[in-house]
Design an enzyme around this catalytic site. Structure first.
Site, short mmCIF file in Angstrom:
data_model
loop_
_atom_site.label_atom_id
_atom_site.label_comp_id
_atom_site.label_asym_id
_atom_site.label_seq_id
_atom_site.Cartn_x
_atom_site.Cartn_y
_atom_site.Cartn_z
N GLU A 45 33.52 29.79 64.22
CA GLU A 45 33.85 28.43 63.73
C GLU A 45 35.36 28.22 63.74
OE1 GLU A 45 31.81 30.62 62.24
OE2 GLU A 45 30.00 29.68 63.04
N ASP A 90 22.71 31.39 60.07
CA ASP A 90 22.18 32.21 58.97
C ASP A 90 21.24 31.43 58.07
OD1 ASP A 90 23.78 34.06 60.15
OD2 ASP A 90 25.33 34.03 58.62
N ASP A 140 29.79 35.35 67.81
CA ASP A 140 29.57 34.99 66.41
C ASP A 140 30.91 34.74 65.71
OD1 ASP A 140 28.23 34.49 64.07
OD2 ASP A 140 27.74 36.58 63.65
#
Lengths: 726, 726
Positions: free
Chosen positions: A326, A436, A323
């Site tokens: 990015e 999300d 997670d």
């Protein structure tokens, strides 16, 4: 910017695939085939201009459609929007968002001409698909070094298959990863997790995995486990396995800066972290506070980080989710300082609105700031590479690090692995979840529309947070979403801290009952889902498809709320609150099974055409296509105890149908060595009866198959076939 | 909180309307009828508890539906959500938002029992309509003083009519307010506005009004006009009128604090501003920087502010929109100071994430903060009233101030007036627009769903920003939205600064052409729209209705994407991108007219049932209900030049139909003195023909009516009736 056509090198990858190379692209390993230099003038389909960026334009016909672009907003038909590939941690997926977590630069233009396009460029790429000008596609590549692939083909599915052949075989998760999975930010300690597990057992709801979100760690430090909250973690993992649950911990991209913390110390010593402009490790703040980001583009750093997973693996962990890759940045010193300075200047001032909004925006936009990405560097082959220019590779290469680590740690074992950020090519290493999302009805539909787009970009193992991550689900939303998600390979319920609990048993008894039935149905379907998934991988095909990929009529081409699932099924989920039913387009006659308790079967033939279908809250409509079959078994409390000695086939036969039921050990990579089993079934309609032929290739688990065959007139025949002992 | 049933006073308002009074409610003037004390035990339908708040609970049947709640998210059927009445300036209308700009506490429970409920309480009211518990409505009134009205009735429409009888006759805008209106934040100067006007003329697109958003003012000061940007404003207004356009300026709630600025000085001298806890004028910052808020609840301050509109009226202005009147607060000293303090404390700190998000949130949530509303006071009848407790009245009373001012300035003149914030009762003074929506396809559907909910709460003159305020519209979105909005009484295109231009001529030529035809159709429909609107007002009825209000079948009850418009029409707009058509439910046989150029008419009978309807981008499907008729005329460049000497009627007749065509001068309130005209039309199906009867009550404008009558078999008859000279 003065634009001009410039020279490019052309490569023939395949009879129908051409690569156009501009400048000297950073190698992404998105495509595995190099191809041969080819003498060719100009680029097919597109007008190309280049200055400080590369600009492609294509003139669309009024009826042209555009497919693909993976994880993005809007329809399966992307026409009308702007999409910007720049992996972004943005937790409010409203219709105007141009960038989500993935960068999936593959699309198919479908109309007067039909071709695929893949922009292999790891920095920002913007696609204006008929937004600024209704009939123009304009693609702007934010740099001068890129590979552009054009794929010709007759059919949509053929183009995707060709694309899959050059980007390589997809990732196969273990079979247990096709079970239902329960998550929440957070189940912070062993006791909570045991409680969740017990609740699944008590409520007789099958489940294979429970997730560990960030709070399982000690101070959010990667590869640590809080000893307070998880005393004797290895024993706990084992105990949960005994109860039938695997634990899946999260791994975040950022490594906490903390003296004495092993991962940090090793990273510093090895020079494994991304740097700032002065060559010092780049500092950002995320969950643990200040962190460094591992330089996953550097092979040594990648190997180092990948092998770090060994600790948890040695403790019994078999699945991970990567997670914040990015990478998400909550703030940097630069951004915080800027905000604080502005705040200090504003003290005792009568701010005009420009100044006020500038101040407010400095805080609102402090996270994931472009300036920060532009201040960070990778080190690859002795060269310093600005992060911004290769931004979209970060999550991909983190996941590659993990997968390559697993390969070294346990070469033949399959791990569950998926990521938030991604780029095309990452599908070889892991799956993705769609990040999300929210407990919005609109997000069920977005989930549905995104699945085939993700599939087109190679991401077969994918799914959304069922029930929605942010916000609060109500019972009906969770029921309807679960009834859709049960068809997605990754089938996980996840919700955020501060929001309403949304485990299947968090609502009233009736809700629990309906969700139980939906999850049990998922487990009954695992023979089909797993078989279809693995065949799709091995044959370089899609698992979830738009209707247009199988039916060419004008209505099918435009259907945005139904999907084909594997070879035999069409689904038409309910995604509107308080709906008593929905409209369905049937491109041909199909057999409808409204599933409540999957053990009670009844069918109706629905004729080609438009249909209003009543669907009770407890019902899951499943359409079996003509001359296709659906194979399934019985559910169990998890995938490991599924008993497939008896399987069931429902077939809808006009004249004949064939099906290949694939299976393998579900745990190893032996399937790559053709160690898998097949049961080849063919059914032929005879005058008064159906003829079933079965060819069993090595399957020793299935002993009997119960057939229910429906012909085009609605006549049903039942037969049971006993498989010869192997 | 200890809850207990407490005593309440009961009043009989009407045979079917009961008022339950708790404590000593602040008078809202929402309801105009007082009723008589009545001996009655307990409240019908609801269980009531009271402590520091009043809590009502109702147990729903599984199929119960809930209508109403005005300006809110989610479906026409509100079941499944939580809605909080607390007027809020929130420009991102995502599905999870519980509060928008209006506070509309009227709903109808529709199922096992059917009744209306109005919570007359000017502070916060929360409605949990089956969210927390699938079958429970729980309403929490944030105080102990409230009037609760329960309305019994057989039919949904009957309940609404009864409600309208107690809340009073709605607001009638002038007829020109039914024309198309063009807005943008901002057309900042006379030259820009002239350019826009010219473009409408050049493109032959009808338009009645152009808006002046905040930049027309001098420093955002209410009731000023920038002399730089609008030299000789009165002459400019006149010149625009000569060209056929009225100008509609915005008026914001906050009055700039500036020495020498007349409105400010008068407000200070008169003590007309809301105060803080120490009795000093309350200070907040909005567009002009620091402002005070007029105390509209104080009758003197209200009259003072209302008469301020006279300046602009004297300069020729005939319409206004009241904005920022929740009231919106960008920041106060309190909030800014808190943010700055936190920022200063964060300097050189290694913030943990809790501290970081606390800092970020201090800025993100600085605007419209509850603490600020709780620090502000009104002065009514010598008493100090905390703003928070009467928050939902502010926009209502600002609009009342304006309307009462107009009444005094030009007693018999109708002004255009609408507001952003509102409360039930405000419909007597003005309309509303639905605030800062986005250029999202989802917001076309939200607009559609909201219209009947707003109607139920009295707000007939309403509409959304066509094309979307925030974000960027593409051509198709604007076309589809315009094709819907043309049926809404307020028909305005508005967009925000920084976003893409979205005037009808801002895209390509084909788009301009399609929007021109849609707007021309609107003008052709004005005889119908105006007639239906005014009759709805006078008969205390709705103008836009859910199908369920006319058809009781189970499908009609659940249709969330079609509407009835007035007496004769059903509409089924397209609200999905790239759609080639849509599904439509026909509760009975209807006559379909797919309008392209409205002067070219062709009809098809569509039979009762489900229908997939192909709809080209240039087409507007209009359904004429059975035994109903549609009256229309020809378009003109604005409402004033409409030539209604010839009207057209399309009728779909099984046996007979009646229609009353209403008209009036469109400018004065003489209609209240029964100074209006009617043409009563009845058509009867005879064996081989239709018989038309016309009773002309005073109409002198209409000379001839051309009839096209279609019977149930599709036979068409045409007749022209010449009206006798009056």
């Amino acid at each position: 910017m003065g634009l001009q056509v410039i020279t490019m090198k052309v490569y023939r990858i395949h009879e129908k695939i051409t690569k156009y190379r501009f400048g000297n692209p950073f190698p992404t390993d998105g495509v595995l085939v190099k191809g041969d230099p080819w003498e060719k003038e100009g680029m097919d389909y597109f007008q190309v201009e280049q200055g400080t960026e590369i600009r492609l334009t294509y003139k669309m016909d009024s009826k042209d459609m555009v497919w693909g672009l993976g994880e993005n907003q809007r329809g399966m038909n992307k026409r009308g929007g702007i999409y910007v590939s720049y992996c972004s941690d943005d937790p409010r997926h409203t219709p105007d968002k141009k960038s989500l977590y993935g960068a999936h630069n593959f699309m198919i233009v479908d109309g007067r001409e039909r071709f695929g396009l893949f922009i292999d460029y790891p920095g920002q790429v913007a696609f204006d698909v008929g937004f600024s000008h209704t009939d123009v596609i304009e693609i702007i590549i934010d740099g001068t070094d890129a590979d552009i692939y054009i794929i010709d083909g007759e059919g949509l599915r053929e183009i995707v298959r060709k694309f899959f052949h050059i980007i390589g075989e997809g990732y196969a998760p273990p079979k247990w990863a096709f079970g239902y999975q329960q998550s929440r930010w957070s189940y912070p300690d062993a006791k909570t997790i045991e409680g969740v597990a017990e609740a699944f057992i008590d409520h007789d709801i099958p489940c294979d995995a429970i997730y560990l979100d960030i709070d399982y760690m000690e101070g959010f430090k990667d590869f640590t486990v809080s000893e307070d909250r998880f005393p004797d973690f290895p024993r706990f993992v084992e105990k949960m396995r005994e109860k039938g649950f695997r634990l899946v911990p999260i791994i975040d991209a950022g490594v906490k800066i903390e003296k004495g913390y092993g991962v940090y110390e090793e990273g510093i010593q090895g020079g494994y972290f991304c740097t700032d402009g002065e060559g010092k490790p780049f500092v950002a703040a995320v969950w643990p506070g200040k962190v460094h980001f591992p330089d996953f583009l550097n092979p040594e750093a990648r190997r180092w980080f990948g092998l770090k997973y060994k600790g948890l693996i040695d403790w019994g962990i078999e699945g991970f989710w990567n997670d914040m890759n990015e990478p998400a940045i909550f703030y940097t010193e630069r951004g915080l300082k800027k905000g604080i300075e502005l705040a200090k200047q504003s003290e005792n001032e009568n701010l005009d609105m420009d100044s006020f909004f500038a101040l407010k925006d400095a805080f609102i936009h402090m996270s994931n700031h472009r300036e920060d990405y532009q201040s960070m560097y990778h080190h690859v082959d002795g060269k310093q590479v600005n992060h911004h220019e290769v931004h979209n590779l970060y999550g991909y290469y983190m996941t590659r690090a993990a997968a390559e680590g697993f390969e070294e740690i346990a070469p033949n074992k399959r791990f569950l692995l998926f990521s938030r950020a991604s780029y095309i090519g990452m599908h070889r290493f892991g799956g993705i979840w769609t990040g999300d999302n929210h407990s919005w009805w609109e997000h069920i539909l977005l989930n549905l529309k995104m699945m085939p787009s993700l599939n087109m970009c190679g991401f077969l193992y994918a799914g959304a947070d069922t029930g929605g991550f942010g916000g609060d689900a109500n019972a009906q939303l969770l029921i309807r979403w679960t009834q859709f998600s049960l068809f997605t390979p990754l089938f996980r319920n996840h919700s955020a801290i501060g929001g309403r609990r949304q485990e299947p048993f968090s609502f009233d008894q009736e809700t629990t009952e309906m969700i139980r039935k939906a999850i049990q149905f998922r487990y009954a379907l695992i023979p089909y889902i797993y078989s279809e998934y693995m065949k799709a991988l091995l044959h370089r095909d899609m698992y979830m498809l738009p209707l247009a990929f199988a039916y060419e009529d004008e209505i099918s081409r435009r259907v945005e709320n139904q999907l084909l699932v594997g070879d035999g099924l069409m689904i038409a989920p309910i995604y509107e609150e308080n709906a008593l039913g929905r409209y369905v387009w049937l491109p041909e006659d199909m057999l409808l099974w409204k599933v409540d308790d999957y053990r009670e079967r009844s069918y109706e033939i629905k004729r080609k055409g438009h249909l209003y279908l009543e669907v009770g809250l407890h019902e899951i409509p499943v359409f079996i296509r003509k001359n296709k079959m659906l194979i399934f078994g019985n559910h169990g409390r998890n995938t490991e105890v599924l008993d497939h000695r008896e399987l069931y086939v429902v077939a809808f036969i006009e004249d004949r149908a064939q099906y290949v039921y694939y299976d393998d050990d579900g745990l190893t990579k032996d399937y790559k060595k053709e160690k898998y089993t097949e049961i080849r079934i063919s059914i032929e309609r005879r005058e008064e009866d159906f003829e079933i032929k079965i060819e069993n290739r090595e399957n020793r688990q299935v002993k009997r198959i119960h057939f229910e065959m429906v012909d085009i007139h609605g006549n049903i025949a039942k037969k049971t076939v006993v498989l010869a002992a192997q």
